[in-house]
Design a protein around this motif. Structure first.
Motif, PDB file in Angstrom:
ATOM      1  N   LEU A 209       0.832  -1.200   0.000  1.00 32.86           N
ATOM      2  CA  LEU A 209       0.000   0.000   0.000  1.00 32.86           C
ATOM      3  C   LEU A 209       0.872   1.257   0.000  1.00 32.86           C
ATOM      4  N   PHE A 210       1.932   1.241   0.792  1.00 36.37           N
ATOM      5  CA  PHE A 210       2.883   2.357   0.796  1.00 36.37           C
ATOM      6  C   PHE A 210       3.394   2.624  -0.625  1.00 36.37           C
ATOM      7  N   LYS A 211       3.801   1.555  -1.297  1.00 33.76           N
ATOM      8  CA  LYS A 211       4.341   1.681  -2.649  1.00 33.76           C
ATOM      9  C   LYS A 211       3.280   2.216  -3.622  1.00 33.76           C
ATOM     10  N   LYS A 212       2.039   1.780  -3.460  1.00 31.35           N
ATOM     11  CA  LYS A 212       0.957   2.249  -4.322  1.00 31.35           C
ATOM     12  C   LYS A 212       0.747   3.756  -4.170  1.00 31.35           C
ATOM     13  N   ILE A 213       0.735   4.251  -2.933  1.00 32.63           N
ATOM     14  CA  ILE A 213       0.532   5.682  -2.695  1.00 32.63           C
ATOM     15  C   ILE A 213       1.698   6.491  -3.253  1.00 32.63           C
ATOM     16  N   VAL A 214       2.917   6.021  -2.988  1.00 30.50           N
ATOM     17  CA  VAL A 214       4.101   6.743  -3.469  1.00 30.50           C
ATOM     18  C   VAL A 214       4.118   6.817  -4.988  1.00 30.50           C
ATOM     19  N   ARG A 215       3.852   5.703  -5.636  1.00 29.55           N
ATOM     20  CA  ARG A 215       3.883   5.693  -7.106  1.00 29.55           C
ATOM     21  C   ARG A 215       2.754   6.546  -7.691  1.00 29.55           C
ATOM     22  N   PHE A 216       1.614   6.587  -7.013  1.00 27.02           N
ATOM     23  CA  PHE A 216       0.531   7.462  -7.459  1.00 27.02           C
ATOM     24  C   PHE A 216       0.994   8.916  -7.438  1.00 27.02           C
ATOM     25  N   ILE A 217       1.636   9.323  -6.356  1.00 20.29           N
ATOM     26  CA  ILE A 217       2.115  10.704  -6.261  1.00 20.29           C
ATOM     27  C   ILE A 217       3.178  10.981  -7.319  1.00 20.29           C
ATOM     28  N   LEU A 218       4.134  10.073  -7.470  1.00 28.44           N
ATOM     29  CA  LEU A 218       5.217  10.293  -8.434  1.00 28.44           C
ATOM     30  C   LEU A 218       4.697  10.338  -9.868  1.00 28.44           C
ATOM     31  N   ASN A 219       3.782   9.450 -10.203  1.00 29.46           N
ATOM     32  CA  ASN A 219       3.263   9.397 -11.574  1.00 29.46           C
ATOM     33  C   ASN A 219       2.483  10.637 -11.961  1.00 29.46           C
ATOM     34  N   ASN A 220       2.014  11.385 -10.979  1.00 28.16           N
ATOM     35  CA  ASN A 220       1.187  12.552 -11.269  1.00 28.16           C
ATOM     36  C   ASN A 220       1.933  13.879 -11.071  1.00 28.16           C
ATOM     37  N   ILE A 221       3.250  13.813 -10.899  1.00 31.66           N
ATOM     38  CA  ILE A 221       4.045  15.037 -10.861  1.00 31.66           C
ATOM     39  C   ILE A 221       4.175  15.573 -12.283  1.00 31.66           C
ATOM     40  N   GLU A 222       3.899  16.859 -12.445  1.00 26.01           N
ATOM     41  CA  GLU A 222       4.059  17.519 -13.743  1.00 26.01           C
ATOM     42  C   GLU A 222       5.032  18.686 -13.581  1.00 26.01           C
ATOM     43  N   ILE A 223       6.033  18.745 -14.451  1.00 26.20           N
ATOM     44  CA  ILE A 223       7.015  19.834 -14.399  1.00 26.20           C
ATOM     45  C   ILE A 223       7.246  20.379 -15.798  1.00 26.20           C
ATOM     46  N   THR A 224       7.178  21.693 -15.930  1.00 26.22           N
ATOM     47  CA  THR A 224       7.540  22.378 -17.161  1.00 26.22           C
ATOM     48  C   THR A 224       8.637  23.376 -16.816  1.00 26.22           C
ATOM     49  N   LEU A 225       9.839  23.135 -17.322  1.00 28.42           N
ATOM     50  CA  LEU A 225      10.980  23.989 -17.022  1.00 28.42           C
ATOM     51  C   LEU A 225      10.960  25.249 -17.871  1.00 28.42           C
ATOM     52  N   VAL A 226      11.619  26.294 -17.389  1.00 26.71           N
ATOM     53  CA  VAL A 226      11.757  27.511 -18.188  1.00 26.71           C
ATOM     54  C   VAL A 226      12.702  27.230 -19.355  1.00 26.71           C
ATOM     55  N   GLU A 227      12.591  28.001 -20.423  1.00 28.25           N
ATOM     56  CA  GLU A 227      13.358  27.746 -21.641  1.00 28.25           C
ATOM     57  C   GLU A 227      14.864  27.801 -21.406  1.00 28.25           C
ATOM     58  N   SER A 228      15.315  28.720 -20.564  1.00 30.67           N
ATOM     59  CA  SER A 228      16.756  28.835 -20.323  1.00 30.67           C
ATOM     60  C   SER A 228      17.312  27.565 -19.675  1.00 30.67           C
ATOM     61  N   THR A 229      16.545  26.953 -18.772  1.00 33.08           N
ATOM     62  CA  THR A 229      16.989  25.709 -18.144  1.00 33.08           C
ATOM     63  C   THR A 229      16.979  24.564 -19.147  1.00 33.08           C
ATOM     64  N   GLU A 230      15.976  24.512 -20.012  1.00 27.59           N
ATOM     65  CA  GLU A 230      15.923  23.482 -21.049  1.00 27.59           C
ATOM     66  C   GLU A 230      17.144  23.579 -21.964  1.00 27.59           C
ATOM     67  N   ARG A 231      17.518  24.798 -22.334  1.00 28.10           N
ATOM     68  CA  ARG A 231      18.694  24.971 -23.196  1.00 28.10           C
ATOM     69  C   ARG A 231      19.963  24.507 -22.486  1.00 28.10           C
ATOM     70  N   GLU A 232      20.090  24.844 -21.225  1.00 21.60           N
ATOM     71  CA  GLU A 232      21.283  24.438 -20.477  1.00 21.60           C
ATOM     72  C   GLU A 232      21.366  22.924 -20.352  1.00 21.60           C
ATOM     73  N   ILE A 233      20.234  22.268 -20.132  1.00 17.75           N
ATOM     74  CA  ILE A 233      20.217  20.808 -20.038  1.00 17.75           C
ATOM     75  C   ILE A 233      20.675  20.180 -21.350  1.00 17.75           C
ATOM     76  N   LYS A 234      20.217  20.701 -22.487  1.00 14.94           N
ATOM     77  CA  LYS A 234      20.632  20.166 -23.793  1.00 14.94           C
ATOM     78  C   LYS A 234      22.130  20.315 -23.993  1.00 14.94           C
ATOM     79  N   GLU A 235      22.678  21.458 -23.580  1.00 16.78           N
ATOM     80  CA  GLU A 235      24.121  21.668 -23.715  1.00 16.78           C
ATOM     81  C   GLU A 235      24.908  20.712 -22.826  1.00 16.78           C
ATOM     82  N   LEU A 236      24.437  20.485 -21.621  1.00 10.99           N
ATOM     83  CA  LEU A 236      25.114  19.566 -20.714  1.00 10.99           C
ATOM     84  C   LEU A 236      25.020  18.127 -21.209  1.00 10.99           C
ATOM     85  N   LYS A 237      23.902  17.765 -21.812  1.00  9.91           N
ATOM     86  CA  LYS A 237      23.772  16.428 -22.396  1.00  9.91           C
ATOM     87  C   LYS A 237      24.800  16.210 -23.487  1.00  9.91           C
TER      88      LYS A 237
END
Length: 288
Positions: A209-237
């Protein structure tokens, strides 16, 4: 179902989870927070467990409160959940606490680089769990980072996540551990989702049950990064600087005698890290 059982305990109603929306200087974070179902004395279900809408200037130090010598943190939400079995017979099967924080190291490197981020996580963890001079520290035994995992979540784009366990090896209240699921969302900031659990009935369905609750929370996290951070991530990749370590050595502070867990053994495979009475437990939260 009306009541839970030992094998299939009843937890919070995930269908009634509330959406928490955060504007973090242009970076958007949304997650679902299940309603508290704590019915024990001393728990007020009407009390606030964090705002549902957050608008935060993450680059203003005045927005943060100092939590230690090494970190600054801003609280975004929490919840307390109990697992219920058959009333009167075995009503309380287990419990967990959930918390979300935005953190900013005092002296930060570029957290978007994997090596720097791992170094920060190690320092932050040790700041909270290394032995000290207070008497209470003499009875604490911890193992970490158990089962170091890196993965991606379905609604978080280019954000990379790391997860591990801090195990209280000397607990008198059962198998107590904390899962940390963390990610850098800028060169200076990270999100920390923590899940505290106490599982003392291995033949029950508490951990599932613990695992079910945790995975429910994790699966429903939504993140949209700002464009400058997205560009920096691509350069680091492109530069090969976004690759996390596959494994981490386990740190252990065991200057105190073992209490409830003297007959446990740490297995070679940290995914199945404890055995007791011939039973092994797979503690992974996420399997790609």
């Amino acid at each position: 179902m009306l009541f839970g059982t030992t094998k299939n305990p009843k937890g919070p109603n995930l269908g009634k989870s509330k959406r928490v929306s955060c504007n973090l200087s242009g970076t958007r974070l949304n997650f679902l927070k299940p309603p508290s179902n704590a019915l024990l004395p001393g728990h007020d279900l009407t009390s606030s467990d964090g705002p549902l809408n957050v608008d935060l200037n993450i680059y203003s130090l005045e927005e943060f409160v100092k939590t230690s010598d090494r970190a600054w943190g801003y609280f975004l939400g929490e919840g307390t959940y109990h697992y219920y079995g058959i009333p009167l017979w075995n009503p309380h099967i287990g419990a967990m606490n959930f918390r979300v924080d935005l953190k900013r190291p005092n002296k930060h490197p570029n957290l978007l680089e994997a090596a720097y981020y791992e170094s920060w996580v190690e320092k932050d963890t040790k700041a909270f769990y290394e032995p000290g001079k207070e008497p209470k520290f003499q009875t604490w035994v911890y193992l970490f980072p158990l089962f170091w995992q890196t993965f991606k979540l379905p609604k978080t784009g280019n954000v990379q996540w790391v997860a591990y366990i801090v195990q209280n090896f000397c607990s008198r209240n059962g198998d107590e551990f904390t899962y940390y699921v963390r990610s850098a969302i800028s060169s200076e900031h990270e999100l920390v989702f923590s899940f505290d659990a106490g599982i003392d009935q291995y033949e029950s369905g508490a951990f599932n049950l613990f695992k079910k609750i945790v995975r429910f929370i994790l699966n429903n996290i939504e993140i949209t990064l700002v464009e400058s951070t997205e560009r920096e991530i691509k350069e680091l990749k492109r530069a090969g600087l976004r690759n996390f370590s596959i494994e981490k050595p386990i740190c252990r502070y065991d200057n105190a005698p073992k209490n409830a867990f003297g007959d446990y053994q740490l297995l070679e495979d940290p995914y199945f890290y404890f055995t007791k009475i011939g039973k092994t437990i797979d503690r992974r939260l996420w399997v790609d």
